[in-house]
Design a protein around this motif. Structure first.
Motif, PDB file in Angstrom:
ATOM      1  N   TYR A 182       0.851  -1.179   0.000  1.00 20.78           N
ATOM      2  CA  TYR A 182       0.000   0.000   0.000  1.00 20.78           C
ATOM      3  C   TYR A 182       0.888   1.230   0.000  1.00 20.78           C
ATOM      4  N   ASP A 183       0.382   2.312  -0.575  1.00 17.69           N
ATOM      5  CA  ASP A 183       1.132   3.563  -0.623  1.00 17.69           C
ATOM      6  C   ASP A 183       0.896   4.352   0.665  1.00 17.69           C
ATOM      7  N   TRP A 190     -12.125   1.258   3.837  1.00 17.70           N
ATOM      8  CA  TRP A 190     -12.173  -0.012   4.554  1.00 17.70           C
ATOM      9  C   TRP A 190     -13.294  -0.892   4.002  1.00 17.70           C
ATOM     10  N   GLY A 191     -12.924  -2.129   3.703  1.00 16.17           N
ATOM     11  CA  GLY A 191     -13.888  -3.088   3.166  1.00 16.17           C
ATOM     12  C   GLY A 191     -14.031  -3.015   1.662  1.00 16.17           C
ATOM     13  N   VAL A 192     -13.438  -1.987   1.037  1.00 15.48           N
ATOM     14  CA  VAL A 192     -13.474  -1.849  -0.426  1.00 15.48           C
ATOM     15  C   VAL A 192     -12.061  -2.023  -0.980  1.00 15.48           C
ATOM     16  N   ASP A 193     -11.153  -1.121  -0.627  1.00 17.25           N
ATOM     17  CA  ASP A 193      -9.770  -1.175  -1.115  1.00 17.25           C
ATOM     18  C   ASP A 193      -8.860  -1.957  -0.171  1.00 17.25           C
TER      19      ASP A 193
END
Length: 195
Positions: A182-183, A190-193
């Motif tokens: 992750y950058d 949260w929960g998507v990406d």
């Protein structure tokens, strides 16, 4: 075929944990807000007769208690958050929930410590004649949590916040893919990406 079923079961488990983490994050935020408001009240040394005392105590009580009420889409914290080994914490928690339901979110007449004998109003209300435009100042006598209970509330909320942080850490480790990159500085949903 059995391998596909196992993958589906694992996916449901991760989804469930992601939801639990979201609930804990919201609770952590509520507990932080409650502690900040308690700290502010303590710094101001507000007395129970201050015009700010009751609304600030109402904010404390409702912000803490909403973590334990059923709500659409979020739900309450797990029942383990209503169990304590310290009886002082149990008492503080129970009193806050009761105060939310009977004093701050709803003014339950049966819970007022001083009942009125008046047939006009279920509360004791004093009227002071003043040289103002309308000539009256009305003062209701309503129950509030007294200032000497604030240290007990601080201890409870601090304890609950530490429990949430510990629970978050454990659950986060269960579903974190440490192989993903992750950058830093980038925001992820949260929960998507993420996870």
């Amino acid at each position: 075929m059995p391998v596909v079923l196992q993958i589906t079961m694992n996916s449901l488990n991760v989804t469930n944990i992601v939801r639990q983490i979201a609930r804990l994050v919201v609770a952590s935020d509520s507990f932080q807000h409650t502690l900040a408001l308690l700290g502010h009240m303590t710094e101001l040394k507000l007395g129970i007769n201050s015009d700010l005392y009751s609304p600030m105590m109402s904010g404390i009580v409702t912000t803490y208690a909403r973590n334990f009420n059923a709500s659409i889409g979020m739900g309450p914290l797990p029942s383990s958050y209503t169990k304590f080994s310290d009886t002082n914490l149990t008492t503080a928690h129970d009193k806050i929930i009761e105060a939310r339901n009977k004093i701050y979110a709803h003014r339950d007449v049966s819970h007022q410590s001083v009942k009125s004998n008046s047939e006009i109003s279920p509360y004791r209300i004093f009227v002071e004649l003043k040289p103002t435009l309308d000539g009256f100042i009305f003062t209701p006598v309503l129950t509030d949590i007294p200032p000497d209970r604030i240290p007990d509330i601080i201890a409870l909320v601090d304890f609950q916040h530490k429990r949430v942080i510990k629970d978050l850490s454990v659950k986060n480790e269960l579903i974190t893919d440490f192989g993903k990159e992750y950058d830093l500085g980038k925001t992820y949903e949260w929960g998507v990406d993420i996870p």
